[in-house]
Write an enzyme that holds these catalytic residues in place. Structure first.
Site, short mmCIF file in Angstrom:
data_model
loop_
_atom_site.label_atom_id
_atom_site.label_comp_id
_atom_site.label_asym_id
_atom_site.label_seq_id
_atom_site.Cartn_x
_atom_site.Cartn_y
_atom_site.Cartn_z
N GLU A 1 -7.20 7.68 14.09
CA GLU A 1 -6.48 8.12 15.27
C GLU A 1 -6.49 7.07 16.37
O GLU A 1 -5.54 6.95 17.14
CB GLU A 1 -7.07 9.43 15.80
CG GLU A 1 -8.52 9.36 16.21
CD GLU A 1 -9.01 10.68 16.78
OE1 GLU A 1 -8.26 11.29 17.55
OE2 GLU A 1 -10.14 11.08 16.46
N ASP B 1 -4.94 11.13 4.79
CA ASP B 1 -5.63 10.29 3.82
C ASP B 1 -4.86 10.34 2.52
O ASP B 1 -4.41 11.43 2.11
CB ASP B 1 -7.06 10.82 3.63
CG ASP B 1 -7.97 9.83 2.93
OD1 ASP B 1 -7.51 9.16 1.99
OD2 ASP B 1 -9.15 9.73 3.33
N LYS C 1 -10.35 -2.47 1.02
CA LYS C 1 -10.00 -3.85 0.67
C LYS C 1 -11.15 -4.84 0.70
O LYS C 1 -11.05 -5.92 0.11
CB LYS C 1 -8.90 -4.34 1.62
CG LYS C 1 -7.64 -3.50 1.58
CD LYS C 1 -6.62 -3.94 2.61
CE LYS C 1 -5.40 -3.05 2.58
NZ LYS C 1 -4.40 -3.40 3.60
N SER D 1 -0.20 -5.19 -3.89
CA SER D 1 -1.30 -5.55 -4.76
C SER D 1 -2.09 -6.71 -4.13
O SER D 1 -2.00 -6.95 -2.93
CB SER D 1 -0.78 -5.92 -6.15
OG SER D 1 -1.84 -6.24 -7.03
N LYS E 1 -6.61 -10.59 -6.34
CA LYS E 1 -7.88 -10.17 -6.96
C LYS E 1 -7.68 -9.17 -8.08
O LYS E 1 -8.63 -8.86 -8.83
CB LYS E 1 -8.82 -9.63 -5.88
CG LYS E 1 -9.25 -10.72 -4.91
CD LYS E 1 -9.94 -10.18 -3.69
CE LYS E 1 -10.33 -11.31 -2.74
NZ LYS E 1 -9.17 -12.08 -2.24
N TYR F 1 -13.10 -4.09 -6.31
CA TYR F 1 -11.84 -4.02 -5.56
C TYR F 1 -10.69 -4.50 -6.42
O TYR F 1 -9.66 -3.82 -6.55
CB TYR F 1 -11.94 -4.84 -4.28
CG TYR F 1 -10.62 -5.09 -3.61
CD1 TYR F 1 -9.80 -4.02 -3.23
CD2 TYR F 1 -10.16 -6.38 -3.36
CE1 TYR F 1 -8.56 -4.24 -2.63
CE2 TYR F 1 -8.94 -6.61 -2.76
CZ TYR F 1 -8.14 -5.54 -2.41
OH TYR F 1 -6.92 -5.76 -1.81
N ASN G 1 -4.27 -14.61 0.12
CA ASN G 1 -4.80 -14.33 1.45
C ASN G 1 -3.69 -14.36 2.50
O ASN G 1 -2.92 -15.32 2.58
CB ASN G 1 -5.86 -15.38 1.82
CG ASN G 1 -7.16 -15.13 1.10
OD1 ASN G 1 -7.20 -14.46 0.07
ND2 ASN G 1 -8.24 -15.66 1.62
N THR H 1 -18.82 -20.73 1.89
CA THR H 1 -19.39 -20.16 0.66
C THR H 1 -19.54 -21.22 -0.43
O THR H 1 -20.55 -21.29 -1.12
CB THR H 1 -18.51 -19.02 0.13
OG1 THR H 1 -17.15 -19.47 0.04
CG2 THR H 1 -18.58 -17.83 1.08
#
Length: 337
Positions: free
Chosen positions: A41, A65, A89, A128, A131, A139, A171, A195
């Site tokens: 909301e 939902d 996600k 989609s 991934k 996910y 991305n 990473t």
């Protein structure tokens, strides 16, 4: 294309939903109705400020939902086109809450398919992700199942005039939780966490993602997974573009994360056609159309045997300068080095 039509966007208060809504009102001012369907909301309240009722009488906000089939069916009444963006996600969130991820990404997808079939919807496009291709995390696995559900829905529609298709891309530049806004928030810190120094990703702007969905609405025969021809970037180039001279620190790949992303595997290539700006993976089982039908419809050709589409072996690359330019154009006009 959308003038005179009613459009439902699930997860409509997200980055994509807001950009898609903006694009609808710019390109199709005579759209009949735009329904924003989401759980939050607060986010709906914020979006309402962008679209006051006196200026945008076509817009409606539904709290709901996609797990709630009855509420979803209510929202689908009188709808012509559905854009399905609602999902859990975040990779780490999905790993820690697998059952919740399945309820939203898989069960929610089936709920939407059932509601669309029952309510006379004409066109459904599901978002989609890269991934979903050869997934190694939950996910991605749930989104692969979701893709399969939407594509297979074309085989159970009977005589109903409805098309289900999907779009898969990498991305989205500047989307919530993605690396570019994360680095921009951290560029005044002592270091940027990396990473893996060799990591690559596909890159697409939010507007190009919206344009691709518009293309699918207008051109899908039903059953295609559309994939854009887009550049890749190296994570170290993103760091240099945003925070030159700032130290980087390797922190290790997170659970469920790939070094390079893939959108078309060698096996997918057996049923993949090449269009002008896109590829399209065709359904392995289709009772309505053959591969020749799809190729004729899209004026396309099959990709070569052994073809693969991987962010690490891509032929099109972002540079440090091109990344800076796109950050200014797509994310932050006040961005300076």
């Amino acid at each position: 294309m959308l003038n005179g039509k009613s459009v439902l966007i699930t997860g409509g208060t997200g980055s994509f939903g807001k950009k898609f809504t903006e694009t609808i009102f710019k390109r199709y001012p005579d759209v009949k109705r735009v329904v924003i369907y989401s759980r939050g909301e607060v986010l709906q309240f914020e979006m309402k400020q962008m679209y006051p009722q006196d200026k945008y009488p076509q817009i409606r906000f539904f709290i709901g939902d996609i797990r709630d089939k009855d509420r979803l069916k209510r929202a689908c009444e009188g709808i012509d086109v559905i854009i399905h963006t609602a999902a859990i996600k975040q990779v780490d969130t999905a790993e820690y809450n697998p059952d919740e991820c399945i309820k939203t990404n898989v069960n929610g997808a089936q709920n939407l398919i059932d509601a669309a079939l029952e309510c006379g919807v004409k066109n459904v496009v599901a978002l989609s992700t890269d991934k979903a291709c050869a997934p190694i995390n939950l996910y991605g696995a749930t989104k692969l199942v979701s893709d399969k559900l939407f594509i297979a829905a074309n085989n159970i529609k009977g005589v109903k005039d409805i098309r289900f298709s999907a779009v898969r891309y990498g991305n989205v530049m500047g989307s919530r939780g993605s690396v570019i806004p994360f680095f921009m928030d951290r560029r005044e810190d002592a270091f940027l966490p990396i990473t893996h120094s060799e990591m690559t990703r596909f890159n697409i702007s939010l507007q190009d993602g919206v344009n691709m969905v518009m293309y699918a609405i207008e051109n899908a025969l039903g059953g295609e997974i559309f994939i854009p021809k887009i550049p890749s970037y190296k994570i170290m180039d993103v760091a240099e573009a945003i925070a030159p001279g700032v130290e980087t620190k390797i922190v290790g790949i997170r659970p469920g994360e790939k070094l390079h992303e893939e959108m078309i595997t060698v096996t997918d290539a057996l049923n993949t056609i090449e269009l002008d700006k896109y590829y399209a993976i065709l359904p392995s089982i289709s009772y309505a159309y053959t591969n020749d039908d799809y190729m004729k419809h899209h004026k396309a050709k099959l990709v070569p045997t052994g073809f693969t589409y991987n962010s690490g072996s891509n032929s099109d690359w972002e540079t440090v300068e091109s990344l800076r330019t796109k950050i200014i154009d797509c994310i932050d006009t006040n961005f300076t080095i």
